[in-house]
Design a protein around this motif. Structure first.
Motif, short mmCIF file in Angstrom:
data_model
loop_
_atom_site.label_atom_id
_atom_site.label_comp_id
_atom_site.label_asym_id
_atom_site.label_seq_id
_atom_site.Cartn_x
_atom_site.Cartn_y
_atom_site.Cartn_z
N THR A 10 -2.78 -7.81 -2.47
CA THR A 10 -3.59 -7.15 -1.21
C THR A 10 -4.37 -8.40 -0.70
OG1 THR A 10 -3.60 -5.04 -2.48
CG2 THR A 10 -5.13 -5.57 -0.43
N ASP A 168 -1.76 -2.09 -2.50
CA ASP A 168 -0.39 -2.37 -2.04
C ASP A 168 0.59 -1.77 -2.68
OD1 ASP A 168 1.01 -4.70 -4.30
OD2 ASP A 168 -1.14 -4.27 -4.41
N PRO A 170 1.99 1.64 -3.76
CA PRO A 170 2.00 3.10 -3.82
C PRO A 170 2.21 4.07 -5.24
CG PRO A 170 4.07 2.32 -2.98
CD PRO A 170 3.16 1.06 -3.26
N ILE A 185 -6.00 2.76 2.60
CA ILE A 185 -4.75 2.17 3.76
C ILE A 185 -4.17 1.15 2.74
CG2 ILE A 185 -4.87 0.32 5.31
CD1 ILE A 185 -7.28 1.21 6.54
N ARG A 186 -2.58 1.16 3.01
CA ARG A 186 -1.62 0.21 2.26
C ARG A 186 -1.30 -0.90 3.17
NH1 ARG A 186 4.52 1.94 0.93
NH2 ARG A 186 5.12 0.08 -0.22
N LYS A 188 1.34 -3.47 3.36
CA LYS A 188 2.76 -3.48 2.88
C LYS A 188 3.44 -4.92 2.53
CE LYS A 188 6.05 -0.73 3.87
NZ LYS A 188 7.20 -0.16 4.61
N SER A 193 6.64 -4.00 -1.18
CA SER A 193 6.44 -4.02 0.23
C SER A 193 7.62 -3.32 0.86
CB SER A 193 6.59 -5.25 0.93
OG SER A 193 7.82 -6.00 0.61
N CYS A 196 9.22 3.02 -0.41
CA CYS A 196 8.85 4.32 0.22
C CYS A 196 8.80 5.41 -0.56
CB CYS A 196 9.75 4.34 1.57
SG CYS A 196 9.64 3.14 2.82
N GLU A 202 1.65 7.90 -0.66
CA GLU A 202 1.45 7.03 0.18
C GLU A 202 0.10 7.13 0.66
OE1 GLU A 202 2.95 4.76 1.23
OE2 GLU A 202 4.95 4.82 0.58
N ALA A 203 -0.46 5.87 1.13
CA ALA A 203 -1.96 5.98 1.88
C ALA A 203 -1.99 6.88 3.13
CB ALA A 203 -2.25 4.72 2.13
N THR A 206 -0.68 2.75 6.98
CA THR A 206 0.06 1.68 6.54
C THR A 206 0.06 0.52 7.67
OG1 THR A 206 1.27 3.11 5.00
CG2 THR A 206 2.29 0.99 5.57
N ASN A 208 1.05 -3.84 7.92
CA ASN A 208 1.92 -5.11 7.49
C ASN A 208 0.94 -6.27 6.99
OD1 ASN A 208 4.61 -4.12 7.80
ND2 ASN A 208 4.20 -4.40 9.96
#
Length: 225
Positions: A10, A168, A170, A185-186, A188, A193, A196, A202-203, A206, A208
């Motif tokens: 992260t 990072d 999930p 917040i993720r 990726k 990365s 899914c 999930e956050a 999301t 990058n």
């Protein structure tokens, strides 16, 4: 608003720690047994990509006919507790600098001494108020357990819905705390990365990298019902 960050993959690339540890082991074995340290390092990397982390040093020691339980323990010790040569992602460093360090915390799983060494090597004490190493409270309180997050909420006297966690992974980072009101917040990148999962895991948001996130995004997330 309080911002909490995961550590590995992260804020920095975890693979750099792995490589740094392999170098420490390779230097030790090469010096002790008059071996080629570059060959040892290359073999460790090859095994990482083929068999994963679990038995790398077992295989290396056996291939060089120097295996013993004591030597294996020594390699593991050197890997875990060497002084790592790692650095923050540039986007992460820039993002952290935008905030008062009193607003920023770290929550990270794993061996507490190893994680503390990473924290020091990354000089995160210059950027964040404190790091919480979940395993110091017991393995059962590692993520996805919300224990440490609720502890922080109580200590900082901030409601969960005013706290954002950046991670990072999930598989464990978000689903334990989302139902309690924490915002997530993720980022990726790293080994997860391309993973899914269902919305449960999930956050809330999301991205990058941290360059895609600004304070307006954070305030809007905090103010979501």
């Amino acid at each position: 608003m309080l911002l909490i960050f995961d550590l590995d993959d992260t804020l920095y690339e975890e693979l750099t720690f792995v490589k740094s540890g392999f170098i420490a082991v390779a230097n030790y074995l090469a010096k002790k047994y008059n071996l080629n340290k570059k060959d040892i390092f290359s073999k460790c990397l090859y095994l990482l990509n083929t068999i994963g982390r679990g038995k790398i040093f077992d295989v290396v020691l056996k291939e060089y006919n120097i295996f013993s339980k004591n030597e294996l323990k020594k390699c593991i010790y050197l890997y875990r507790y060497h002084k790592p040569k790692i650095k923050l992602y540039e986007d992460a460093k820039f993002f952290l600098k935008k905030f008062n360090k009193e607003q920023l915390l770290i929550v990270t799983d794993g061996n507490k001494l190893v994680q503390r060494n990473k924290f020091k090597a990354l000089k995160l004490y210059n950027y964040v108020k404190k790091a919480y190493f979940t395993r110091q409270y017991g393995i059962k309180y590692e993520k996805p357990s919300p224990y440490v997050f609720l502890k922080i909420s109580n200590i900082e006297k901030i409601e969960p819905n005013k706290i954002i966690y950046f991670g990072d992974n999930p598989y464990k980072d978000f689903f334990g705390i989302k139902p309690l009101g924490f915002k997530t917040i993720r980022i990726k990148r790293g080994v997860f990365s391309n993973v899914c999962l269902s919305n449960e895991f999930e956050a809330h948001l999301t991205f990058n990298n941290f360059n895609e996130i600004n304070k307006i995004v954070l305030f809007n997330l905090i103010n979501q019902s």
